[in-house]
Design an enzyme around this catalytic site. Structure first.
Site, PDB file in Angstrom:
ATOM      1  N   GLU A 162       4.600  -1.711   5.389  1.00  0.00           N
ATOM      2  CA  GLU A 162       4.513  -1.075   6.724  1.00  0.00           C
ATOM      3  C   GLU A 162       3.610  -1.453   7.822  1.00  0.00           C
ATOM      4  OE1 GLU A 162       4.380   3.388   6.482  1.00  0.00           O
ATOM      5  OE2 GLU A 162       5.547   3.529   4.848  1.00  0.00           O
TER       6      GLU A 162
ATOM      7  N   GLU B 101       1.639   5.349  -0.399  1.00  0.00           N
ATOM      8  CA  GLU B 101       0.343   6.070   0.214  1.00  0.00           C
ATOM      9  C   GLU B 101      -0.207   7.165  -0.576  1.00  0.00           C
ATOM     10  OE1 GLU B 101       1.234   6.647   4.367  1.00  0.00           O
ATOM     11  OE2 GLU B 101       1.383   4.510   4.868  1.00  0.00           O
TER      12      GLU B 101
HETATM   13  O1  IFM Z   1       6.297   7.813   8.671  1.00  0.00           O
HETATM   14  C1  IFM Z   1       5.189   7.366   8.086  1.00  0.00           C
HETATM   15  C2  IFM Z   1       5.395   6.948   6.352  1.00  0.00           C
HETATM   16  O2  IFM Z   1       6.397   8.002   5.831  1.00  0.00           O
HETATM   17  C3  IFM Z   1       4.238   6.725   5.671  1.00  0.00           C
HETATM   18  N1  IFM Z   1       3.506   5.554   6.464  1.00  0.00           N
HETATM   19  C4  IFM Z   1       3.242   5.885   7.674  1.00  0.00           C
HETATM   20  C5  IFM Z   1       4.578   6.155   8.457  1.00  0.00           C
HETATM   21  C6  IFM Z   1       4.036   6.541  10.123  1.00  0.00           C
HETATM   22  O3  IFM Z   1       3.252   7.642   9.996  1.00  0.00           O
END
Ligand code: IFM
Length: 437
Positions: A352, A159
């Site tokens: 994710e 990200e």
């Molecule tokens: O915890 C974070 C992660 O580190 C990166 N993506 C989003 C998750 C939830 O906020």
């Protein structure tokens, strides 16, 4: 809120990657055994983290990794996405930890999928500096040389959009800068670091490389042309700025002119071909023209001077974080990417997806995951080439500026005793994986 229908999930393709994700800073602890990162500096500043906590101990995964790998094996995942802490690798003996972790994973039959940067930049380094990209490539070479005999699947960055926006434009994350659009060089240098990392990994023999970018559909607040234009701009920032240099070798909408250095030459590095493209999906965003006052998104203040405002998506259940639950946004996003990028889009892995809820009997999380897996399957049926799905997260962990207040884990962690207790969602996901074979 969508509920778990109780119907068995549709079948995913053979060889599908089923996993869970974590990151080093959020779970490892043992901060005294590594150099500091920008997050250690940030959390030491009063008022930066809502509950005043730090990640010095976190889930103590550094010491408890055998227990956590046993939890992964019990869950039945065939892959585990974790991140390699750059400050730990740069500290004496730091790589030994990842050596042990990778051995433990391999022995348990779980494929290690490391991310090489998940926001914990060594203190003293700075993404405003171009040289940080070259330093990252050196870090990648060190890690690949040590782990590449057992690790075959790699993720360069997590990200970079959030790291740029939250960390450097809005000041809500480390390093806490509020540069607004002057943060754009941070985006470019991370993208350059990604391209150099792909080259370093290829030089070390890697053949299975991706990036984990966060994306979500952007919905205009209304049909008013000002709202549509503002939503289009937000879409460019979230969905195109970090995808198009990588996939197409070009910045969208003239943004390349705002980037530092020899951008044309850098883009040739950034666009090194990938084997797959990672998507982190949580929710769509509803965006309108600026309101002249600050707006808010999931607890995040959006300053009035930005050329857009974030609006509420009404009529949806919210997670404990205040994020709307919109499973069909995942289908829309993936089909939209396929339509936008065609054969320039490599196979997709959902790196994710998850939600924050309290409690051990976390039926809301089960409903959330069930609905998102159905939405993912709908994208597959619509012809999108999706190869894997990782739940965020294995453990309740240090949720950045929210501290320990947000619980994303399939496994509950008591942050006083560090005891792990699988939640109802852990058992549900285990049963899903068994049924999928
Ligand atoms: O915890 C974070 C992660 O580190 C990166 N993506 C989003 C998750 C939830 O906020």
């Amino acid at each position: 809120m969508a509920t778990d229908t109780g119907d068995p999930l549709p079948r995913f393709p053979a060889g599908f990657l089923w996993g869970v994700s974590t990151s080093a800073h959020q779970i490892e602890g043992a901060a005294e055994l590594r150099g500091p990162s920008v997050w250690d500096v940030f959390t030491a500043e009063p008022g930066r983290v809502k509950d005043g906590s730090t990640a010095a101990v976190a889930c103590d995964h550094y010491h408890r990794y055998p227990e956590d790998v046993a939890l992964l094996a019990g869950l039945g995942v065939n892959a585990y996405r974790f991140s390699v802490s750059w400050p730990r690798v740069a500290s004496p003996g730091g790589l030994d930890f990842y050596d042990r972790l990778v051995d433990e994973l391999c022995a348990a039959g779980v494929r290690p999928v490391p991310t090489l940067f998940h926001w914990d930049l060594p203190a003293g380094l700075d993404w405003l500096e171009r040289d940080t990209a070259a330093r990252f490539a050196d870090h990648v070479t060190v890690v690949a040389d040590r782990l590449g005999d057992r690790v075959t699947k790699w993720i360069t960055l997590n990200e970079p959009a959030e790291h740029t926006l939250l960390g450097h434009a809005l000041g809500a994350h480390a390093p806490g800068r509020r540069l607004l659009f002057d943060a754009l060089p941070v985006a470019h240098h991370q993208l350059l670091a990604h391209g150099l990392a792909v080259r370093a990994l290829r030089a070390a023999g890697a053949r299975d490389i991706g990036i984990a970018n966060s994306h979500g559909p952007t919905w205009p607040a209304s049909a008013d042309p000002d709202d549509v234009a503002a939503a289009g701009f937000y879409d460019t920032l979230l969905n195109r700025l970090f995808a198009e240099p990588v996939l197409l070798g070009a910045y969208p909408d003239g943004l390349g002119e705002l980037m530092p250095g020899d951008v044309a030459a850098d883009l040739r590095v950034i666009a090194e071909p990938l084997d797959w493209y990672g998507v982190n999906y949580y929710a769509p965003t509803r965006v309108g023209a600026p309101l002249g006052t600050r707006s808010e998104f999931g607890g995040l203040a959006i300053p009035a001077e930005l050329p857009f405002s974030v609006r509420e998506i009404g009529g949806r259940a919210l997670t404990d974080f205040g994020w709307p639950v919109v499973p069909e946004g995942l289908t829309e996003l993936l089909c939209g990417f396929r339509d936008r990028y065609g054969d320039r889009l490599p196979p997709i892995v959902i790196t994710e997806n998850g939600c924050s809820y309290e409690g051990l009997d976390d039926q809301e999380r089960i409903a959330y995951l069930d609905a998102h897996l159905r939405a993912l399957h709908a994208a597959l049926e619509a012809g999108v080439d999706v190869r894997g799905y990782f739940v965020w997260s294995l453990l309740d962990n240090f949720e950045w500026a929210e501290g320990y207040a947000r619980r994303f884990g399939l496994v509950h962690v008591d942050h006083d005793t560090l005891e792990r207790t699988p939640k109802a969602s852990y058992r549900w996901f285990r049963d899903v994986l068994r049924a999928q074979g």
